[in-house]
Scaffold this motif. Structure first.
Motif, short mmCIF file in Angstrom:
data_model
loop_
_atom_site.label_atom_id
_atom_site.label_comp_id
_atom_site.label_asym_id
_atom_site.label_seq_id
_atom_site.Cartn_x
_atom_site.Cartn_y
_atom_site.Cartn_z
N THR A 296 0.81 -1.23 0.00
CA THR A 296 0.00 0.00 0.00
C THR A 296 0.83 1.26 0.00
OG1 THR A 296 -0.15 -0.06 2.42
CG2 THR A 296 -1.91 -1.13 1.18
N ALA A 297 2.06 1.20 0.52
CA ALA A 297 2.85 2.42 0.66
C ALA A 297 4.30 2.25 0.26
CB ALA A 297 2.78 2.91 2.12
N GLY A 298 4.62 1.14 -0.41
CA GLY A 298 6.00 0.90 -0.80
C GLY A 298 6.48 1.87 -1.87
N VAL A 299 7.78 2.12 -1.86
CA VAL A 299 8.38 2.99 -2.86
C VAL A 299 9.55 2.28 -3.52
CG1 VAL A 299 7.70 5.15 -1.75
CG2 VAL A 299 9.88 4.10 -1.14
N ASP A 300 9.85 2.70 -4.75
CA ASP A 300 10.97 2.16 -5.49
C ASP A 300 12.09 3.19 -5.54
OD1 ASP A 300 9.80 -0.36 -6.49
OD2 ASP A 300 8.43 0.96 -7.57
N ARG A 301 13.25 2.71 -5.92
CA ARG A 301 14.37 3.63 -6.18
C ARG A 301 14.30 4.01 -7.66
NH1 ARG A 301 18.44 -0.46 -3.24
NH2 ARG A 301 20.07 0.66 -4.36
N LEU A 302 13.97 5.26 -7.92
CA LEU A 302 13.50 5.69 -9.25
C LEU A 302 14.51 6.50 -10.05
CD1 LEU A 302 9.88 6.81 -8.25
CD2 LEU A 302 10.53 4.71 -9.43
N ALA A 303 15.77 6.53 -9.63
CA ALA A 303 16.74 7.39 -10.33
C ALA A 303 16.82 7.07 -11.82
CB ALA A 303 18.12 7.24 -9.68
N ALA A 304 16.83 5.77 -12.16
CA ALA A 304 16.94 5.41 -13.58
C ALA A 304 15.70 5.83 -14.36
CB ALA A 304 17.16 3.89 -13.71
N LEU A 305 14.52 5.62 -13.79
CA LEU A 305 13.30 6.00 -14.49
C LEU A 305 13.23 7.52 -14.69
CD1 LEU A 305 10.65 5.17 -15.78
CD2 LEU A 305 9.59 5.18 -13.52
N HIS A 306 13.65 8.28 -13.69
CA HIS A 306 13.68 9.74 -13.86
C HIS A 306 14.64 10.14 -14.97
CE1 HIS A 306 11.18 11.43 -10.58
NE2 HIS A 306 11.41 10.26 -10.00
N ASP A 307 15.78 9.47 -15.07
CA ASP A 307 16.71 9.76 -16.17
C ASP A 307 16.09 9.41 -17.52
OD1 ASP A 307 18.70 10.86 -14.65
OD2 ASP A 307 20.01 9.09 -14.69
#
Length: 392
Positions: free
Chosen positions: A284-295
């Motif tokens: 319900t509240a998990g997050v990913d490490r999104l540095a690659a997707l932002h790039d």
């Protein structure tokens, strides 16, 4: 039989477990001859423990020889050599009729609201015993297994279980225009094959990573590369593409991207909680490490396409919606529909010229007994590990 089993974060063991047996008329049993460690397996090793059970058998990339078939299986026979797709699909439901095999309605895990069951991949996807073992029970064997000829080594075919179909779909979903440009973020096994498939299809390809061995492997296949350690990659991509960015981008990194310290801390803290608390929190509240997707979002041109093949699991990931909307981006993603792409891949795999370089992907070949070491060096990117094959 011997099998690789999960016992906690970074704790996998080769143990004696009961042999699998036919349970349904549509089952088959195969004797595994080659299996592999996937980048997705590392998420189980590191992040997704709350959805694992003590003793779960891991692995979803396997091939071998048919030992036994159920009474409703007429497409394969004992003694036949087969590759096993990582997703389990029936071939006849409405989703399968649309060739959306990763969404098979027969094997969907409705308890968790997820798609088709997967081998060796958490309660979220059916907790089906996996293929890093001496034997494997294959449900829906009337459709799933892919027959391959005797003669060529396993290494020529085993990637049909996951790596090649996943990479082919990622390139297909990227919708690169004829003669256009494609940037692939992440040069692990999937990213390597994405670059080779895209080059084979005539696109300009740029691979991005920050690990020397991965960059060197891509260069061996004449791929233009950018080192993520010493430059702002989206700016460099624009420099190389007339200032506008790449026509298409593939994210082959996923939820554990480097350069995401806050999300990394969140994943670590959640991983310290008891499973009974951590699992619902991650759902319900998990997050990913999104540095690659932002790039990826930054590097693609206006009106371009992002194809996401790296695995993500967060439910509250913050995305730059203003930028995505303003740039008019198309985003496609999801598990590979393995059987959909086999007719296009098999001729390339069978070609003695090896146009996709399938014989130049594995960096380590180990007996099953050494699988824990294989996980460790792959997860820590040690000893040049890019792809690890296991022999039961």
């Amino acid at each position: 039989m011997k099998a690789l089993t999960w016992h906690g974060k970074r704790d996998v063991r080769v143990e004696e477990v009961p042999d699998p047996a036919i349970k349904e008329p549509t089952d088959a049993i195969i004797k595994v001859t080659t299996t592999a460690i996937c980048g997705s397996d590392l998420h189980l090793y590191e992040v997704l423990g709350p959805f694992m059970g003590e003793g779960d058998i891991l692995g979803h990339e396997a091939m071998g020889v048919v030992e036994e078939v159920g009474t409703a299986v007429g497409t394969i026979r004992p003694g036949e050599r087969v590759v096993i797709p990582f997703n389990i699909s029936c071939g006849h439901c409405p989703m399968c009729q649309r060739e959306l095999y990763a969404q098979c309605e027969t094997t969907q895990v409705r308890e968790y609201g997820t798609g088709a069951a997967l081998f060796g991949y958490t309660k979220l996807y059916g907790e089906v015993p996996g293929g890093q073992a001496e034997y494997l029970r294959v449900p829906q064997a009337q459709f799933g297994p892919i027959s391959v000829p005797e003669g060529p080594p396993d290494e020529r075919f085993v990637y049909l279980s996951d790596v090649l179909p996943t990479a082919w779909q990622a390139v297909e979903w990227a919708d690169v225009p004829e003669g256009g440009s494609l940037v692939v973020f992440g040069l692990g096994p999937i990213g390597q094959m994405c670059t080779r498939i895209a080059k084979h299809r005539g696109y300009r390809v740029i691979g991005v990573d920050g690990v020397d061995e991965r960059l060197d492997m891509a260069r061996r296949h004449d791929i233009e590369v950018l080192d993520a350690r010493d430059q702002h990659v989206p700016d460099k991509v624009r420099d190389l593409t007339g200032g506008r960015g790449a026509d298409s981008v593939i994210d082959a990194v996923g939820m554990e991207a480097h350069g995401s310290p806050v999300a990394k801390l969140g994943q670590a803290v959640t991983g310290l909680l008891p499973d009974a608390l951590a699992a619902p929190l991650m759902r319900t509240a998990g997050v990913d490490r999104l540095a690659a997707l932002h790039d990826c979002i930054d590097a693609v041109r206006r009106g371009g396409t992002i194809s996401v093949t790296g695995v993500y699991g967060g439910m509250t990931d913050p995305l730059p919606m203003l930028k995505m909307f303003d740039k008019g981006l198309t985003i496609r993603m999801g598990q590979a529909h393995v059987r959909r792409w086999i007719p296009r891949l098999m001729p390339l795999v069978m070609d003695v010229a090896d146009p996709l370089g399938v014989m130049d992907l594995a960096t380590h070949r180990m007996p099953l007994e050494e699988a824990p070491l294989g996980y460790e060096i792959f997860q820590k990117k040690r000893d040049g590990a890019i792809k690890v094959l296991l022999t039961p």
